[in-house]
Design an enzyme around this catalytic site. Structure first.
Site, PDB file in Angstrom:
ATOM      1  N   GLY A 106     -17.835  -6.922   7.740  1.00 54.47           N
ATOM      2  CA  GLY A 106     -16.587  -6.407   7.194  1.00 54.47           C
ATOM      3  C   GLY A 106     -16.605  -6.402   5.672  1.00 54.47           C
ATOM      4  O   GLY A 106     -17.645  -6.232   5.033  1.00 54.47           O
ATOM      5  N   SER A 107     -15.458  -6.651   5.095  1.00 49.79           N
ATOM      6  CA  SER A 107     -15.308  -6.540   3.642  1.00 49.79           C
ATOM      7  C   SER A 107     -15.970  -7.661   2.853  1.00 49.79           C
ATOM      8  O   SER A 107     -15.983  -7.616   1.620  1.00 49.79           O
ATOM      9  CB  SER A 107     -13.820  -6.484   3.285  1.00 49.79           C
ATOM     10  OG  SER A 107     -13.222  -5.324   3.824  1.00 49.79           O
TER      11      SER A 107
END
Length: 638
Positions: free
Chosen positions: A327-328
């Site tokens: 993810g981020s």
């Protein structure tokens, strides 16, 4: 009458008798000669051979197993000990043909399962030398030892033997870091050095116990013993003492490890914390875990089935083998790659309407904020984790720079020293997709990669390692558990010696940027995530006594259609998003870097970031998290 007397010839009878007597005498004489010849052959010609054989019946050379080295944490707390354990054994040569009857009698005296009998017979077939006892059952109680003692007279070949076995005083607390030892199986028996493992029944199976087996095991000793006709040892004639294994000291901080485990108790989660100065792993947590003591002398089928079939996968080491979309949390690396490769300038801005399209009217790649963030520069893109800015930067870069920079941070490879079960996970590239999927790389793949989705998979250890490299501004230190070998001098002072193996495994070179000044820019943007007014993790930075550089992440488990919204309440928990957070602190002089992953935990800012703050407080400030509760002040999705 005179005719009958003429038929009887006494002279002939006498000659016949003498001949037969002489023949018998010669046969007896020949036999005596053969007997004397055989006696001479055995007593004179073959004296040395049979004297040695006779002596061997009385004197035997036996191996003496070395004591396994102990394992300590960074503060000298004992993590792996050796404790005496009593087992009932059988000597095949003494039992003879009554093996099954003796085993049946033993089952009447003490509790021995059919599985124990099956394992005993398997070990009997693997016996390495004559007159070697084979254990039937381990860990006898005092009552069982007493029952066997009073029945020795009718159980020839049965003995109760004491042995030192591995004991882990903290149970499941460190199993995924240290691993455990177990009895040598047939495959390991063939692969091991027969001399080195003569008399040794245990070998490292996982983790530190496996990787440092050669250091922990020690060197076998020998002893010459006198035995009776039944093979029982009467006395020791000569002895060469074994050399015990060396004691190890790890970087693991037991107190931090236990605190971290309590924080994620009941969750399927992993937290890895690393000292950026040394690369020492301070905590390696994967929950749920299991008790390694169950495996030392052999786990029961029932207990193993319960662990193997558990939906929570306690046997699975999430920290080094769990492969998750990051993810981020990889956006700091993607941002650094974008500006250092000069694909976009540090001042690059985009307009975020809530989505990004490659072509007008084409597929919409959604931002986590449905209405968008408006005009977004790099600083805000970090603070609010704006997907559209990274979509745009990833599209401009393409896959090659992204894959290159991610590789420099250790993704897609095993960079740790002493975690033999670690996986490389997946770092996608053009070549990787062509090789594994038989497809070309598409621009949409670059967009997914830019926000840590798509093909990219990482382990918690890799994320913690990347955070460590960021904390060190590109300087690499190899993640490792071993701090050194403990050496106690005559005064009793403990010194830590660094073995050569610490420099044996290669790892990536220091990262050299085209623009070294960008390190501080990326770190400042990570600080904005925690301490900025609009940072997604601002709730954990409000009352912090030190500056934290971090990045939240939320990884999708199931795909969501373009016109649908993610609704956690409508999904089973196993389909909820994973919560992630990477950080290091203090930001200017880092002492700890870590990665947190909570499976199906929801948002990184609401679940993973508060856990990371508590772990950092415990390590940097010595605060007990059960007494220090951080209020939830609200933050962004990630």
């Amino acid at each position: 009458m005179s005719q009958f007397e003429r038929l009887k010839d006494h002279s002939q009878e006498s000659r016949t008798f003498c001949f037969r007597a002489f023949l018998a005498f010669m046969v007896v004489l020949l036999l005596i000669g053969v007997l004397l010849g055989r006696l001479y052959y055995l007593q004179v010609v073959q004296y040395d051979r049979y004297a040695a054989m006779s002596e061997q019946n009385r004197v035997q050379l036996q191996p003496v197993a070395p004591t396994r080295g102990l394992i300590y944490d960074t503060n000298g707390v004992l993590l792996a000990d050796n404790r005496p354990s009593y087992s009932v054994t059988l000597l095949k040569e003494e039992v003879g043909k009554n093996l099954d009857a003796t085993l049946a009698e033993l089952q009447h005296i003490i509790e021995i399962s059919d599985k124990d009998i099956e394992r005993f017979k398997k070990r009997l077939n693997q016996r390495r030398r004559p007159y070697e006892t084979v254990p039937v059952r381990f860990r006898l109680t005092e009552e069982e030892i007493a029952k066997l003692a009073i029945n020795y007279h009718r159980l020839p070949g049965v003995q109760v033997e004491a042995d030192l076995i591995r004991y882990y005083p903290y149970g499941e607390s460190l199993v995924h870091a240290m691993g455990y030892v177990g009895r040598i199986n047939e495959k390991e028996l063939k692969a091991s050095d027969p001399k080195a493992y003569a008399g040794t029944h245990y070998i490292g199976k996982l983790g530190v116990e496996k990787f440092y087996e050669s250091i922990l095991h020690g060197s076998v000793g020998m002893q010459k013993v006198e035995t009776n006709a039944r093979g029982r040892v009467m006395r020791v004639l000569e002895r060469t003492d074994p050399i015990p294994g060396k004691d190890l000291q790890l970087h693991i901080d037991l107190k931090l490890q236990q605190i971290t485990e309590k924080l994620v108790q009941g969750e399927k989660a992993s937290i890895v914390a690393i000292d950026p100065a040394t690369g020492g792993i301070l905590a390696l947590v994967s929950t749920p875990g299991y008790d390694p003591n169950l495996f030392v002398t052999g786990i029961s089928s029932k207990s193993y089935s319960a662990l193997r079939d558990s939906p929570d996968l306690p046997l699975f080491n999430r920290a080094v083998r769990g492969r998750y979309p990051p993810g981020s949390t990889i956006k700091p690396v993607i941002g650094l790659a974008a500006i250092d490769s000069e694909s976009v300038p540090p001042t690059h801005s985009v307009w975020d309407p809530g989505f990004f399209t490659l072509t007008k009217g084409g597929r919409k790649y959604r931002d986590w904020k449905r209405g968008g963030h408006g005009k977004v520069n790099m600083k805000l893109a970090f603070a609010q984790s704006c997907d559209v800015w990274f979509y745009d930067a990833g599209y401009r870069m393409g896959v090659d720079p992204m894959s290159d920079y991610l590789g420099r941070f250790g993704f897609g490879q095993v960079t740790s020293l002493d975690l033999p079960e670690a996986l490389a996970a997946i770092l996608p590239s053009r070549e990787w997709k062509r090789r594994s999927r038989k497809l070309p790389w598409y621009p949409g793949d670059s967009l997914n990669l830019s926000i840590g989705q798509g093909f990219l998979l990482t382990t918690p250890l890799q994320l913690a390692t990347a955070a460590t490299v960021l904390a060190n501004r590109g300087k690499w230190v190899q993640p490792k558990l071993l701090k050194g070998i403990r050496d106690k001098n005559e005064e009793g002072t403990v010194r830590i010696k660094m073995p050569e193996i610490l420099n044996a495994t290669p790892y990536p070179k220091d990262i050299e940027l085209k623009h070294p000044e960008y390190w501080e820019l990326i770190v400042d943007n990570m600080v904005e995530v925690v301490h900025g007014k609009r940072g997604t993790a601002r709730k954990i930075g409000l009352d912090a006594q030190y500056k934290i550089a971090g990045k939240t992440g939320t990884a999708q488990v199931v795909g969501i259609k373009q016109d649908e919204r993610y609704d956690a309440s409508a999904l089973s928990k196993r389909f909820h998003d994973h919560a992630l957070f990477v950080a290091f602190a203090p930001a200017d002089k880092p002492r700890i870097a870590l990665a947190v992953i909570v499976e199906n935990g929801g948002g990184g800012s609401s679940t993973a970031a508060p856990l990371a703050r508590k772990v950092m407080d415990a390590y940097l400030l010595g605060i007990d998290p059960t007494e220090d509760v951080i209020e939830d002040t609200g933050a962004g999705h990630e």
